[in-house]
Write an enzyme that holds these catalytic residues in place. Structure first.
Site, PDB file in Angstrom:
ATOM      1  N   CYS A   1      25.024  -6.760  14.169  1.00  0.00           N
ATOM      2  CA  CYS A   1      26.223  -6.823  13.330  1.00  0.00           C
ATOM      3  C   CYS A   1      26.058  -7.870  12.229  1.00  0.00           C
ATOM      4  O   CYS A   1      26.237  -9.061  12.473  1.00  0.00           O
ATOM      5  CB  CYS A   1      27.442  -7.144  14.195  1.00  0.00           C
ATOM      6  SG  CYS A   1      28.950  -7.350  13.243  1.00  0.00           S
TER       7      CYS A   1
ATOM      8  N   CYS B   1      29.199  -9.867  11.406  1.00  0.00           N
ATOM      9  CA  CYS B   1      29.517 -10.926  12.379  1.00  0.00           C
ATOM     10  C   CYS B   1      28.580 -12.126  12.209  1.00  0.00           C
ATOM     11  O   CYS B   1      29.015 -13.270  12.292  1.00  0.00           O
ATOM     12  CB  CYS B   1      29.370 -10.433  13.811  1.00  0.00           C
ATOM     13  SG  CYS B   1      29.998  -8.792  14.117  1.00  0.00           S
ATOM     14  N   ASP B   2      27.293 -11.863  12.021  1.00  0.00           N
ATOM     15  CA  ASP B   2      26.302 -12.926  12.135  1.00  0.00           C
ATOM     16  C   ASP B   2      25.590 -13.295  10.841  1.00  0.00           C
ATOM     17  O   ASP B   2      24.846 -14.285  10.810  1.00  0.00           O
ATOM     18  CB  ASP B   2      25.230 -12.530  13.175  1.00  0.00           C
ATOM     19  CG  ASP B   2      25.852 -12.238  14.534  1.00  0.00           C
ATOM     20  OD1 ASP B   2      26.846 -12.900  14.868  1.00  0.00           O
ATOM     21  OD2 ASP B   2      25.354 -11.348  15.242  1.00  0.00           O
TER      22      ASP B   2
END
Ligand code: NAP
Length: 301
Positions: free
Chosen positions: A132, A135-136
């Site tokens: 992701c 997300c990261d």
């Protein structure tokens, strides 16, 4: 109490089915094992959903939810479905919150990103290996990252990562991308994105966190090491359909006709978890509308 419709899955397909079923005045409930929004909430940029020139997946998901709630859709989150019992006229949806009886079910459970199967992938998950970018990606500012895959997920996320990373290296097993042409053009014209063609990631190494990947060229059988701090894996999708006993293809995607009817009367499907030529928000929304109308007609008949 017997519901008219239980919708399983709160992504675009499920929420649209919720909107249409409530407008048909059906007694419906939507359940999701996490929260509403589905996979699009981790999509940074959506620019192919008509009417929205540029938006984020999270924003769009929020609007879908608001729209569904406006018509009074009951939504249960953090509820996991383990099975569906077919009792003929009704179905019993077995959940972590107890059984729910209903006349029809719409399955809109979407998909989960697939693991690559490279050595040390799971050991280094969360320590440089990610599925992701939204997300990261932030953790890899001004760093070199590797993206694995050649589909739309890999390419759109590579473009997203290039906004913050120093360099993005896409490793793809063929010499042609599968992604939409416009996404390909964006990636090819981005000076921060480089491609390693005809190659597979065999091993990810690092003591505490990712330090490098070992890549093998499938044509020449030679290997090379790429120094990187992050590996983002986008090699396809696994349908979330294990809990339901209907006809599926060899990968587990649910087979349906153009009315979204599955092989079991009263069980319908919508969105990414079905066999479909295109997995997009626009197609998921269309499926959700058809599934809800089919459920309504099924109940009437
Ligand atoms: P996908 O289209 O199935 O692509 C998966 C990619 O991973 C392919 O390029 C495939 O290579 C590669 N791959 C599969 N197994 C591999 C392995 N073991 N080792 C190395 N590479 C491997 O999956 P996706 O990109 O997640 O997209 C899923 C659906 O969502 C698609 O319909 C896509 O169009 C849609 N989507 C659309 C957008 C958008 O912005 N329009 C964004 C995200 C997703 P091959 O090409 O050689 O098979």
């Amino acid at each position: 109490m017997v519901y008219d419709v239980v919708i399983i899955g709160g992504g675009p397909a499920g929420l649209t089915a919720g909107i249409y079923s409530k407008r048909a005045l059906l007694n419906s409930v939507l359940i999701d094992r996490i929260g509403v929004g589905g996979q699009i909430i981790v999509t940074d940029l959506v620019e192919n959903f008509p009417g929205f020139l540029e938006t984020s997946g999270a924003d769009l998901a929020g609007k879908f939810e608001q729209h569904a709630r406006k018509f009074g859709l009951e939504i249960k989150t953090l509820v996991d479905v383990s099975g569906i019992e077919d009792r003929g006229k009704t179905k019993v949806v077995q959940t972590s919150d107890g059984n729910i009886e209903t006349k029809t079910v719409i399955i809109a459970t979407g998909t989960t990103p697939r693991n690559l199967g490279a050595k040390n992938e799971l050991e280094l998950k969360g320590r440089g290996v990610s599925y992701c970018a939204t997300c990261d990606g932030f953790f890899f500012r001004e760093k070199t990252v590797v993206v694995v895959g050649g589909g739309d997920s890999a390419i759109t996320e590579a473009i997203y990562l290039a906004k913050m990373a120093k360099k993005v290296i896409v490793v793809h097993r063929r010499d042609k991308l599968r992604a939409e042409k416009i996404n390909q053009e964006h990636a090819f014209s981005n000076p921060k994105i480089k491609f390693v063609w005809d190659s597979v990631v065999e091993e990810i190494t690092g003591k505490q966190v990712v330090e490098k990947v070992v890549v093998r060229n499938v044509k020449t059988n030679t290997t090379q090491e790429i120094i990187t701090e992050g590996v983002f894996i986008y090699v396809g999708l696994i349908p979330n359909t294990g809990f339901v006993n209907v006809r599926k293809d060899e990968w587990g995607f649910i087979i349906a006709n153009d009315k979204m009817e599955t092989s079991v009367n009263g069980i319908f499907v919508a969105g990414d978890c079905r066999v479909t030529p295109l997995r997009q928000i626009a197609t998921a929304v269309g499926d959700g509308a058809i599934a809800a109308v089919s459920a309504e007609r099924f109940i009437e008949e």
